[in-house]
Design a protein around this motif. Structure first.
Motif, mmCIF file in Angstrom:
data_model
loop_
_atom_site.group_PDB
_atom_site.id
_atom_site.type_symbol
_atom_site.label_atom_id
_atom_site.label_comp_id
_atom_site.label_asym_id
_atom_site.label_seq_id
_atom_site.Cartn_x
_atom_site.Cartn_y
_atom_site.Cartn_z
ATOM 1 N N ALA A 142 -0.572 -0.429 -9.658
ATOM 2 C CA ALA A 142 0.115 -0.320 -10.949
ATOM 3 C C ALA A 142 0.453 1.157 -11.128
ATOM 4 O O ALA A 142 -0.092 2.002 -10.400
ATOM 5 N N PRO A 143 1.332 1.501 -12.051
ATOM 6 C CA PRO A 143 1.702 2.912 -12.192
ATOM 7 C C PRO A 143 0.493 3.823 -12.349
ATOM 8 O O PRO A 143 -0.284 3.694 -13.302
ATOM 9 N N GLY A 144 0.279 4.695 -11.371
ATOM 10 C CA GLY A 144 -0.819 5.648 -11.425
ATOM 11 C C GLY A 144 -2.184 5.077 -11.105
ATOM 12 O O GLY A 144 -3.189 5.793 -11.178
ATOM 13 N N VAL A 145 -2.269 3.783 -10.747
ATOM 14 C CA VAL A 145 -3.551 3.134 -10.448
ATOM 15 C C VAL A 145 -3.611 2.832 -8.946
ATOM 16 O O VAL A 145 -2.780 2.079 -8.423
ATOM 17 N N TYR A 146 -4.604 3.384 -8.262
ATOM 18 C CA TYR A 146 -4.720 3.228 -6.806
ATOM 19 C C TYR A 146 -5.994 2.474 -6.466
ATOM 20 O O TYR A 146 -7.064 2.740 -7.025
ATOM 21 N N ASP A 147 -5.862 1.543 -5.541
ATOM 22 C CA ASP A 147 -7.009 0.747 -5.092
ATOM 23 C C ASP A 147 -6.807 0.428 -3.611
ATOM 24 O O ASP A 147 -5.885 -0.292 -3.243
ATOM 25 N N TYR A 148 -7.672 0.984 -2.777
ATOM 26 C CA TYR A 148 -7.572 0.775 -1.329
ATOM 27 C C TYR A 148 -8.610 -0.216 -0.829
ATOM 28 O O TYR A 148 -8.904 -0.268 0.374
ATOM 29 N N GLY A 149 -9.134 -0.995 -1.739
ATOM 30 C CA GLY A 149 -10.184 -1.934 -1.370
ATOM 31 C C GLY A 149 -9.748 -2.935 -0.318
ATOM 32 O O GLY A 149 -10.544 -3.307 0.572
ATOM 33 N N TYR A 150 -8.495 -3.411 -0.400
ATOM 34 C CA TYR A 150 -8.024 -4.393 0.594
ATOM 35 C C TYR A 150 -8.012 -3.787 1.990
ATOM 36 O O TYR A 150 -8.396 -4.433 2.971
ATOM 37 N N PHE A 151 -7.595 -2.534 2.091
ATOM 38 C CA PHE A 151 -7.583 -1.862 3.387
ATOM 39 C C PHE A 151 -9.000 -1.723 3.926
ATOM 40 O O PHE A 151 -9.278 -2.043 5.086
ATOM 41 N N ASP A 152 -9.897 -1.241 3.081
ATOM 42 C CA ASP A 152 -11.283 -1.047 3.517
ATOM 43 C C ASP A 152 -11.901 -2.367 3.963
ATOM 44 O O ASP A 152 -12.593 -2.436 4.996
ATOM 45 N N SER A 153 -11.655 -3.411 3.207
ATOM 46 C CA SER A 153 -12.221 -4.720 3.532
ATOM 47 C C SER A 153 -11.716 -5.232 4.877
ATOM 48 O O SER A 153 -12.490 -5.761 5.684
ATOM 49 N N TYR A 154 -10.437 -5.053 5.130
ATOM 50 C CA TYR A 154 -9.875 -5.511 6.400
ATOM 51 C C TYR A 154 -10.560 -4.821 7.572
ATOM 52 O O TYR A 154 -11.047 -5.477 8.512
ATOM 53 N N PHE A 155 -10.580 -3.490 7.564
ATOM 54 C CA PHE A 155 -11.155 -2.768 8.701
ATOM 55 C C PHE A 155 -12.641 -3.073 8.866
ATOM 56 O O PHE A 155 -13.129 -3.238 9.990
ATOM 57 N N GLU A 156 -13.366 -3.173 7.758
ATOM 58 C CA GLU A 156 -14.803 -3.476 7.842
ATOM 59 C C GLU A 156 -15.028 -4.872 8.414
ATOM 60 O O GLU A 156 -15.935 -5.084 9.236
ATOM 61 N N THR A 157 -14.204 -5.836 7.995
ATOM 62 C CA THR A 157 -14.353 -7.216 8.472
ATOM 63 C C THR A 157 -14.106 -7.314 9.966
ATOM 64 O O THR A 157 -14.882 -7.936 10.706
ATOM 65 N N VAL A 158 -13.010 -6.713 10.430
ATOM 66 C CA VAL A 158 -12.673 -6.811 11.849
ATOM 67 C C VAL A 158 -13.676 -6.028 12.688
ATOM 68 O O VAL A 158 -14.098 -6.487 13.763
ATOM 69 N N LEU A 159 -14.101 -4.861 12.219
ATOM 70 C CA LEU A 159 -15.064 -4.067 12.984
ATOM 71 C C LEU A 159 -16.433 -4.735 13.050
ATOM 72 O O LEU A 159 -17.179 -4.550 14.015
ATOM 73 N N GLU A 160 -16.748 -5.513 12.042
ATOM 74 C CA GLU A 160 -17.996 -6.264 12.109
ATOM 75 C C GLU A 160 -17.924 -7.315 13.223
ATOM 76 O O GLU A 160 -18.911 -7.552 13.931
ATOM 77 N N ALA A 161 -16.747 -7.911 13.391
ATOM 78 C CA ALA A 161 -16.568 -8.919 14.443
ATOM 79 C C ALA A 161 -16.382 -8.279 15.810
ATOM 80 O O ALA A 161 -16.862 -8.798 16.824
ATOM 81 N N VAL A 162 -15.660 -7.142 15.850
ATOM 82 C CA VAL A 162 -15.355 -6.454 17.117
ATOM 83 C C VAL A 162 -15.644 -4.965 16.908
ATOM 84 O O VAL A 162 -14.750 -4.195 16.531
ATOM 85 N N PRO A 163 -16.887 -4.518 17.120
ATOM 86 C CA PRO A 163 -17.263 -3.142 16.783
ATOM 87 C C PRO A 163 -16.474 -2.068 17.523
ATOM 88 O O PRO A 163 -16.347 -0.941 17.021
ATOM 89 N N ASP A 164 -15.959 -2.377 18.704
ATOM 90 C CA ASP A 164 -15.221 -1.374 19.467
ATOM 91 C C ASP A 164 -13.701 -1.565 19.353
ATOM 92 O O ASP A 164 -12.932 -1.154 20.225
ATOM 93 N N ALA A 165 -13.253 -2.178 18.255
ATOM 94 C CA ALA A 165 -11.822 -2.401 18.039
ATOM 95 C C ALA A 165 -11.103 -1.095 17.716
ATOM 96 O O ALA A 165 -11.685 -0.148 17.178
ATOM 97 N N TYR A 166 -9.808 -1.081 18.054
ATOM 98 C CA TYR A 166 -8.897 -0.026 17.619
ATOM 99 C C TYR A 166 -7.756 -0.684 16.847
ATOM 100 O O TYR A 166 -7.495 -1.882 16.990
ATOM 101 N N PHE A 167 -7.042 0.148 16.056
ATOM 102 C CA PHE A 167 -6.019 -0.407 15.166
ATOM 103 C C PHE A 167 -4.739 0.418 15.204
ATOM 104 O O PHE A 167 -4.775 1.646 15.293
ATOM 105 N N LEU A 168 -3.630 -0.289 15.126
ATOM 106 C CA LEU A 168 -2.308 0.296 14.956
ATOM 107 C C LEU A 168 -1.600 -0.558 13.901
ATOM 108 O O LEU A 168 -0.746 -1.391 14.196
ATOM 109 N N PRO A 169 -1.992 -0.396 12.636
ATOM 110 C CA PRO A 169 -1.592 -1.356 11.600
ATOM 111 C C PRO A 169 -0.133 -1.233 11.159
ATOM 112 O O PRO A 169 0.459 -0.153 11.184
ATOM 113 N N HIS A 170 0.422 -2.375 10.736
ATOM 114 C CA HIS A 170 1.717 -2.423 10.062
ATOM 115 C C HIS A 170 1.516 -2.030 8.595
ATOM 116 O O HIS A 170 0.681 -2.632 7.892
ATOM 117 N N ILE A 171 2.292 -1.071 8.119
ATOM 118 C CA ILE A 171 2.198 -0.604 6.736
ATOM 119 C C ILE A 171 3.575 -0.771 6.087
ATOM 120 O O ILE A 171 4.538 -0.101 6.466
#
Length: 683
Positions: free
Chosen positions: A61-90
């Motif tokens: 929202a205007p002036g409101v930042y929340d990166y929780g979705y990003f953090d959740s994604y990386f944490e979830t995948v790294l929990e499943a694949v600890p040695d994963a690397y990422f080249l994400p679509h933004i």
């Protein structure tokens, strides 16, 4: 980083070059699919944040930042694949809330409806680039920062930087930001009202009042060529759209590189030079040369070609791949093959069984392997690969890729194929463009000769390799410097030149038949009202030995304007089915020149002209053929015995079956089922 490895671009991970093979799917992260992919050795993930029509850079929202979705994604995948690397679509399309607040910054279609944020909006670029930088700063400070290799930023129709109306019935972009950007572009080009009036042949035109061409002007299908004497406003607008899209890409690439301090790789989708058919002039992808000059871009990408990708078809790329590599950029083939586990209605060459899917995927892998590019396996809906035959195949391919990567050497073919993006705005909205480009490139693997695909603007580069056959597909705007460079190269290399349709016909002042004669050395007459694009081989010509003179070749469409060859000093090779010489051969300054006045030629003609030019023909049965001299693949277009003739004796090892075929041979024979793929290593 992306840097040169063994003569060609490659991704370096922790200082070591690797063959880049990634996995991605779209949305709903649980880590389950990534864990399956990791079991096959696929541990680099290029998943998505945001969507094509509405991005997500963290400002919710205007002036409101929340990166929780990003953090959740990386944490979830790294929990499943600890040695994963990422080249994400933004996604850098404006978020939905921003679009609601700034309707004046949205794309405006010809039917009055609005699309997402205009690709020419300065406000959009500045505000989204600021949010992109802020997001990258967050990601680089996160606990998983060292697992992120870089960023794929995207916008435009289907996230691929296509104009929003590319595949729509309406046209675009009539918004105020687009109009302002177009007028600024005209000011940079023409400087004064008088220069604009002269170019547009409109005495009342001014830089401050110029308008975007109407829908009917943009989408006119006949004549096939636009005449600068009357159509320059449309030609300029179409050139502007590609320039503007390229500018937006460069703007965001610079922002991303600044945010990561040059320590991560950055790239996106662009350069679909053969993918759009009739829509190629309007798609916004005709400024690849400009994007390739950008130092902030490390890689470019696209899906594999949709044309002819069915079982028994071919695997090709949408871009001028060798130009991308020549400029030091890595090409990524984002392969979204519809497997037997995809929805039965998914189309685009969907395969029905595990055996068919595996065969087509080996074909795709073979094209990636032999053209020395990267691949991203796109499990689009999630679960398209979730079966043992698929994961076993990907594991097998990864080992092959690593072995091939370690021993690869630069390779170039015998045939150089060129497309001219400067000429694209001069073509009408016609399916003849699909014949000239899309289907020509899609069927090139069936020729059986080795070939490379370039932008015409790279012809004058001193590091362009030597070829035996130089082919210009659509160079209606062929300039004198490029023409001279082409003939000088051909003379130096002892090569043949093959030109299609109307090379040099379009000048700044209008259409000039003398340009065709200068380019080809062959006299022509122009039939303004046109005639059939189809032709037959002339009995007695060297092509008649392999082609039936009674069979009509080429597009079964009207071609207007249509050049007809009227040169008694040239050797006639083909005639239009409604009269007039359609193809001829002549020496120009000692160089053999073949001129086809239609827009395309079938595989059999390509094969015979390549052979006559001295190219080695490896396979003559019209099957999909791929090689870099060290690996060789055939995908059978039909059932039967296939014969592959090598230019030198080699030990031949079947990579898929893991068996030696011959200790030393110059000929490979195999009986194959339709749709079967053979991949061998040549030692």
């Amino acid at each position: 980083k992306v840097a040169i490895y063994r003569g060609e671009p490659a991704l370096y991970l922790n200082g070591k070059p690797i063959p880049l093979i990634t996995y991605l799917h779209y949305g709903g992260e649980t880590g389950t699919l990534h864990k399956q992919a990791a079991g096959a050795g696929l541990k680099i993930y290029t998943d998505w944040f945001g969507a094509s029509t509405a991005g997500n850079l963290g400002q919710i929202a205007p002036g409101v930042y929340d990166y929780g979705y990003f953090d959740s994604y990386f944490e979830t995948v790294l929990e499943a694949v600890p040695d994963a690397y990422f080249l994400p679509h933004i996604g850098v399309t404006a978020p939905a809330w921003w679009q609601r607040e700034h309707p004046e910054e949205l794309c405006l279609f010809s039917d009055g409806s609005r699309g997402p944020s205009s690709l020419f909006s300065r406000r959009w670029m500045e505000e989204m680039a600021a949010d992109l930088k802020r997001l990258i700063k967050h990601l680089r400070q996160a606990p998983y920062a060292d697992r992120i290799l870089g960023y794929i930023f995207y916008s435009g129709y289907t996230a691929e930087w296509q104009m929003w109306a590319t595949w729509q019935d309406a046209s675009d972009d009539f918004s105020e930001p687009a109009l302002a950007a177009f007028r600024d572009w005209l000011r940079r080009r023409y400087k004064t009202d008088e220069a604009l009036q002269g170019a547009w042949n409109l005495p009342n035109a001014t830089l401050d009042s110029a308008q975007i061409p109407l829908h009917d002007q943009q989408r006119r299908d006949t004549p096939f060529l636009r005449d600068p004497a009357r159509d320059k406003p449309v030609i300029d607008y179409l050139e502007f759209t590609s320039d503007g899209v390229a500018d937006a890409i460069i703007y965001f690439a610079r922002a991303a590189k600044e945010a990561c301090q040059g320590e991560q790789v950055v790239g996106t989708y662009y350069g679909y030079m053969a993918a759009h058919g009739a829509r190629q002039p309007i798609c916004g992808h005709n400024a690849l040369a400009k994007v390739l000059q950008c130092p902030h871009i490390d890689f470019l990408m696209s899906p594999n070609m949709y044309a002819h990708r069915e079982l028994g078809g071919t695997s090709t790329f949408m871009t001028a791949t060798e130009s991308v590599k020549l400029h030091g950029k890595l090409w990524i083939d984002e392969s979204d093959l519809r497997t037997y586990l995809s929805d039965p209605s998914s189309g685009y060459g969907r395969t029905e069984t595990a055996e068919e899917t595996v065969a087509v995927t080996w074909r795709e892998f073979s094209n990636v392997l032999t053209r020395h590019v990267a691949v991203s396996w796109f499990d689009m809906s999630g679960g398209w690969f979730s079966d043992k035959p698929m994961w076993d195949m990907y594991a097998h391919q990864l080992g092959v890729a690593q072995e091939a990567f370690a021993r690869r050497q630069p390779f170039h073919g015998d045939v150089a194929v060129f497309t001219d993006e400067r000429s694209q705005p001069c073509f009408g909205f016609s399916n003849l463009n699909a014949d000239a480009l899309t289907w020509t490139i899609a069927r090139m693997p069936e020729v059986g000769a080795t070939w490379d695909f370039y932008l015409l603007s790279d012809l004058r580069r001193p590091d362009l390799p030597a070829y035996k056959l130089y082919v210009l597909l659509n160079a209606v705007r062929l300039d004198e410097a490029t023409r001279q460079a082409l003939m000088a190269r051909a003379a130096r290399d002892g090569a043949t030149v093959w030109l299609f349709y109307a090379p040099g016909y379009v000048t700044d002042a209008g259409l000039d038949p003398a340009g065709i004669q200068k380019a080809t050395g062959i006299h022509v007459e122009i039939q303004a009202d046109g005639g059939s694009a189809a032709y037959t081989i002339q009995p007695g010509s060297f092509l008649a030995a392999q082609l039936d003179p009674a069979t009509a070749l080429g597009p079964q469409s009207k071609l207007a304007p249509r050049p007809v060859i009227v040169d008694e000093t040239a050797e006639g090779l083909a005639r239009f089915i409604d009269g007039g010489v359609a193809m001829a051969r002549k020496r120009l300054g000692g160089v053999p020149v073949v001129y086809c006045a239609s827009v395309s030629a079938p595989v059999e003609v390509w094969r015979e002209l390549a052979r006559a030019a001295g190219a080695h023909i490896w396979c003559e049965t019209g099957d999909g053929f791929y090689t870099d001299g060290r690996y060789l693949a055939v995908h059978a277009a039909s059932a039967g015995e296939k014969t592959i003739r090598l230019p030198w004796p080699r030990r031949v090892v079947d990579v898929i079956r893991r068996a030696t075929i011959a200790d030393r041979t110059q000929e490979i024979r195999r009986t194959m089922a339709r749709g079967e793929t053979m991949l061998v290593r040549l030692d």
